[in-house]
Design a protein around this motif. Structure first.
Motif, PDB file in Angstrom:
ATOM      1  N   ASN A  62      -3.719 -34.376   7.386  1.00 32.76           N
ATOM      2  CA  ASN A  62      -3.426 -33.387   8.442  1.00 32.76           C
ATOM      3  C   ASN A  62      -4.206 -32.094   8.174  1.00 32.76           C
ATOM      4  O   ASN A  62      -4.762 -31.484   9.095  1.00 32.76           O
ATOM      5  CB  ASN A  62      -1.936 -33.019   8.473  1.00 32.76           C
ATOM      6  CG  ASN A  62      -1.039 -34.174   8.870  1.00 32.76           C
ATOM      7  OD1 ASN A  62      -1.519 -35.205   9.308  1.00 32.76           O
ATOM      8  ND2 ASN A  62       0.268 -34.007   8.708  1.00 32.76           N
ATOM      9  N   ALA A  63      -4.225 -31.713   6.916  1.00 30.22           N
ATOM     10  CA  ALA A  63      -4.915 -30.465   6.546  1.00 30.22           C
ATOM     11  C   ALA A  63      -6.418 -30.595   6.787  1.00 30.22           C
ATOM     12  O   ALA A  63      -7.046 -29.693   7.355  1.00 30.22           O
ATOM     13  CB  ALA A  63      -4.626 -30.127   5.087  1.00 30.22           C
ATOM     14  N   LEU A  64      -6.980 -31.712   6.375  1.00 30.89           N
ATOM     15  CA  LEU A  64      -8.422 -31.918   6.533  1.00 30.89           C
ATOM     16  C   LEU A  64      -8.822 -31.913   8.015  1.00 30.89           C
ATOM     17  O   LEU A  64      -9.775 -31.232   8.411  1.00 30.89           O
ATOM     18  CB  LEU A  64      -8.837 -33.237   5.876  1.00 30.89           C
ATOM     19  CG  LEU A  64     -10.313 -33.629   6.004  1.00 30.89           C
ATOM     20  CD1 LEU A  64     -11.226 -32.608   5.328  1.00 30.89           C
ATOM     21  CD2 LEU A  64     -10.567 -35.026   5.429  1.00 30.89           C
ATOM     22  N   LEU A  65      -8.082 -32.645   8.837  1.00 27.24           N
ATOM     23  CA  LEU A  65      -8.434 -32.715  10.257  1.00 27.24           C
ATOM     24  C   LEU A  65      -8.213 -31.366  10.946  1.00 27.24           C
ATOM     25  O   LEU A  65      -8.956 -30.987  11.853  1.00 27.24           O
ATOM     26  CB  LEU A  65      -7.641 -33.818  10.956  1.00 27.24           C
ATOM     27  CG  LEU A  65      -8.115 -35.252  10.629  1.00 27.24           C
ATOM     28  CD1 LEU A  65      -7.166 -36.280  11.218  1.00 27.24           C
ATOM     29  CD2 LEU A  65      -9.527 -35.509  11.147  1.00 27.24           C
ATOM     30  N   THR A  66      -7.205 -30.634  10.507  1.00 34.11           N
ATOM     31  CA  THR A  66      -6.954 -29.301  11.079  1.00 34.11           C
ATOM     32  C   THR A  66      -8.091 -28.353  10.710  1.00 34.11           C
ATOM     33  O   THR A  66      -8.596 -27.601  11.552  1.00 34.11           O
ATOM     34  CB  THR A  66      -5.607 -28.755  10.567  1.00 34.11           C
ATOM     35  OG1 THR A  66      -4.575 -29.659  10.950  1.00 34.11           O
ATOM     36  CG2 THR A  66      -5.311 -27.376  11.151  1.00 34.11           C
ATOM     37  N   TYR A  67      -8.501 -28.413   9.469  1.00 32.23           N
ATOM     38  CA  TYR A  67      -9.614 -27.578   9.015  1.00 32.23           C
ATOM     39  C   TYR A  67     -10.886 -27.897   9.813  1.00 32.23           C
ATOM     40  O   TYR A  67     -11.578 -26.990  10.297  1.00 32.23           O
ATOM     41  CB  TYR A  67      -9.832 -27.789   7.513  1.00 32.23           C
ATOM     42  CG  TYR A  67     -11.153 -27.256   7.038  1.00 32.23           C
ATOM     43  CD1 TYR A  67     -11.372 -25.881   6.916  1.00 32.23           C
ATOM     44  CD2 TYR A  67     -12.202 -28.124   6.764  1.00 32.23           C
ATOM     45  CE1 TYR A  67     -12.612 -25.395   6.526  1.00 32.23           C
ATOM     46  CE2 TYR A  67     -13.437 -27.644   6.364  1.00 32.23           C
ATOM     47  CZ  TYR A  67     -13.641 -26.281   6.257  1.00 32.23           C
ATOM     48  OH  TYR A  67     -14.871 -25.801   5.883  1.00 32.23           O
ATOM     49  N   LEU A  68     -11.180 -29.188   9.965  1.00 32.39           N
ATOM     50  CA  LEU A  68     -12.405 -29.584  10.692  1.00 32.39           C
ATOM     51  C   LEU A  68     -12.336 -29.152  12.149  1.00 32.39           C
ATOM     52  O   LEU A  68     -13.319 -28.702  12.730  1.00 32.39           O
ATOM     53  CB  LEU A  68     -12.616 -31.104  10.581  1.00 32.39           C
ATOM     54  CG  LEU A  68     -12.956 -31.628   9.180  1.00 32.39           C
ATOM     55  CD1 LEU A  68     -13.006 -33.153   9.175  1.00 32.39           C
ATOM     56  CD2 LEU A  68     -14.287 -31.056   8.686  1.00 32.39           C
ATOM     57  N   GLU A  69     -11.173 -29.279  12.747  1.00 32.55           N
ATOM     58  CA  GLU A  69     -10.995 -28.859  14.139  1.00 32.55           C
ATOM     59  C   GLU A  69     -11.131 -27.335  14.242  1.00 32.55           C
ATOM     60  O   GLU A  69     -11.744 -26.822  15.173  1.00 32.55           O
ATOM     61  CB  GLU A  69      -9.609 -29.316  14.634  1.00 32.55           C
ATOM     62  CG  GLU A  69      -9.415 -29.289  16.125  1.00 32.55           C
ATOM     63  CD  GLU A  69     -10.400 -30.162  16.883  1.00 32.55           C
ATOM     64  OE1 GLU A  69     -10.721 -31.270  16.408  1.00 32.55           O
ATOM     65  OE2 GLU A  69     -10.842 -29.714  17.954  1.00 32.55           O
ATOM     66  N   LYS A 123     -14.440 -25.596  14.754  1.00 35.98           N
ATOM     67  CA  LYS A 123     -15.055 -25.603  16.090  1.00 35.98           C
ATOM     68  C   LYS A 123     -14.597 -24.432  16.951  1.00 35.98           C
ATOM     69  O   LYS A 123     -15.047 -24.272  18.077  1.00 35.98           O
ATOM     70  CB  LYS A 123     -14.687 -26.902  16.830  1.00 35.98           C
ATOM     71  CG  LYS A 123     -15.131 -28.160  16.126  1.00 35.98           C
ATOM     72  CD  LYS A 123     -14.690 -29.373  16.960  1.00 35.98           C
ATOM     73  CE  LYS A 123     -14.712 -30.650  16.168  1.00 35.98           C
ATOM     74  NZ  LYS A 123     -13.898 -31.710  16.797  1.00 35.98           N
ATOM     75  N   SER A 124     -13.618 -23.671  16.476  1.00 39.65           N
ATOM     76  CA  SER A 124     -13.097 -22.588  17.314  1.00 39.65           C
ATOM     77  C   SER A 124     -13.016 -21.291  16.520  1.00 39.65           C
ATOM     78  O   SER A 124     -13.022 -21.311  15.285  1.00 39.65           O
ATOM     79  CB  SER A 124     -11.704 -22.963  17.850  1.00 39.65           C
ATOM     80  OG  SER A 124     -10.712 -22.434  17.006  1.00 39.65           O
ATOM     81  N   PRO A 125     -12.973 -20.154  17.238  1.00 41.86           N
ATOM     82  CA  PRO A 125     -12.933 -18.868  16.523  1.00 41.86           C
ATOM     83  C   PRO A 125     -11.543 -18.517  15.984  1.00 41.86           C
ATOM     84  O   PRO A 125     -11.357 -17.478  15.367  1.00 41.86           O
ATOM     85  CB  PRO A 125     -13.364 -17.870  17.612  1.00 41.86           C
ATOM     86  CG  PRO A 125     -12.975 -18.516  18.891  1.00 41.86           C
ATOM     87  CD  PRO A 125     -13.038 -20.003  18.685  1.00 41.86           C
ATOM     88  N   GLN A 126     -10.567 -19.393  16.208  1.00 43.65           N
ATOM     89  CA  GLN A 126      -9.203 -19.088  15.767  1.00 43.65           C
ATOM     90  C   GLN A 126      -9.111 -18.992  14.242  1.00 43.65           C
ATOM     91  O   GLN A 126      -9.814 -19.670  13.520  1.00 43.65           O
ATOM     92  CB  GLN A 126      -8.243 -20.197  16.220  1.00 43.65           C
ATOM     93  CG  GLN A 126      -7.990 -20.204  17.718  1.00 43.65           C
ATOM     94  CD  GLN A 126      -7.348 -21.511  18.178  1.00 43.65           C
ATOM     95  OE1 GLN A 126      -7.701 -22.585  17.706  1.00 43.65           O
ATOM     96  NE2 GLN A 126      -6.420 -21.409  19.108  1.00 43.65           N
ATOM     97  N   THR A 127      -8.166 -18.184  13.790  1.00 40.91           N
ATOM     98  CA  THR A 127      -7.838 -18.142  12.368  1.00 40.91           C
ATOM     99  C   THR A 127      -6.623 -19.027  12.149  1.00 40.91           C
ATOM    100  O   THR A 127      -5.620 -18.904  12.856  1.00 40.91           O
ATOM    101  CB  THR A 127      -7.505 -16.698  11.933  1.00 40.91           C
ATOM    102  OG1 THR A 127      -8.687 -15.911  12.080  1.00 40.91           O
ATOM    103  CG2 THR A 127      -7.041 -16.639  10.490  1.00 40.91           C
TER     104      THR A 127
END
Ligand SMILES: C[S@@+](CC[C@H](N)C(=O)[O-])C[C@H]1O[C@@H](n2cnc3c(N)ncnc32)[C@H](O)[C@@H]1O
Length: 223
Positions: A66-73, A76-80
């Motif tokens: 979950n952490a890895l996929l969240t990090y990769l996603e 792609k966006s400017p969100q923190t």
């Protein structure tokens, strides 16, 4: 977790997962670990939160997928993304090293960061590309925080093996840790689990599930 308790198995999308002999449970769906995580937590969770800064609780970290996929996603966006991973029974590094997520996701550049997340100590802060990671190496029962989470990945073992983590009291404690309009996503769609989530004052949505599952659950806190 004692290494002999954990076995590595392949799921239907080629991604590996773990089987925990004591809980007699897999860490992911047999229909695809990456497919399940992408659908339940990323597409139905992360992508639905429209905020510049998102506080995320991952309950629990397990393989770190979950952490890895969240990090990769997040890249792609400017969100923190402020990512808080809860884990009471961390997995040995030699098992983590045998997982094939980095290869399947073509993320060789991120292997070091993925390993660092697993190596990190209780509350040690890791940071990369607007992704801030902290691990809470405590049991849920002892987890206390002032953080208000905008997104919760509720990813405990199934209620058949961990009934104590799917009660009204647990969902009430989660509710109190969440910001207004925050969402909680889980792979589970069992009737009594949904009733417990509802009893904790969440607004419930039943969504179509990941491969091999008809349904999943999203809960929203509306005050
Ligand atoms: C279904 S697995 C998590 C799968 C994980 N998200 C992954 O991608 O591998 C459930 C996780 O919750 C952890 N866990 C179980 N009981 C817990 C508790 N009482 N407090 C904190 N973590 C717990 C387990 O050690 C396990 O890693």
């Amino acid at each position: 977790v004692q290494p002999e308790q954990i076995e590595i198995i392949k799921t239907h999308d080629e991604s590996l997962t773990l089987f925990h002999h004591q809980f007699k449970e897999r860490y992911h769906s047999i229909h695809g670990a990456i497919a399940e995580t992408m659908h339940v937590f990323i597409n139905m969770g992360l992508k639905k939160v429209d905020k510049d800064v998102i506080n995320i609780l991952d309950f629990g970290l397990g393989t770190g997928l979950n952490a890895l996929l969240t990090y990769l996603e997040g890249k792609k966006s400017p969100q923190t993304l402020n990512y808080h991973a809860l884990e009471a029974y961390p997995i040995e590094m030699d098992k983590i090293a045998q997982l094939n997520y980095i290869e399947l996701l073509n993320a060789e550049n991120e292997r070091e960061f993925f390993n660092a997340m697993h190596h990190s100590n209780h509350l040690e802060l890791l940071q990369k590309n607007q992704f801030n990671f902290a691990k809470h190496l405590v049991k849920w029962e002892d987890f206390e925080t002032d953080i208000k989470f905008d997104l919760i990945y509720f990813d405990a073992f199934a209620p058949t093996v961990q009934p104590e983590l799917w009660t009204i009291e647990v969902f009430e404690k989660l509710y109190n840790m969440m910001s207004d309009e925050a969402i909680l996503v889980t792979y589970c769609a069992k009737g009594y689990v949904k009733r417990n989530i509802k009893a904790a004052k969440f607004i419930l949505e039943s969504l179509s599930g990941p491969p091999g599952k008809r349904e999943m659950t999203r809960a929203v806190k509306i005050t």
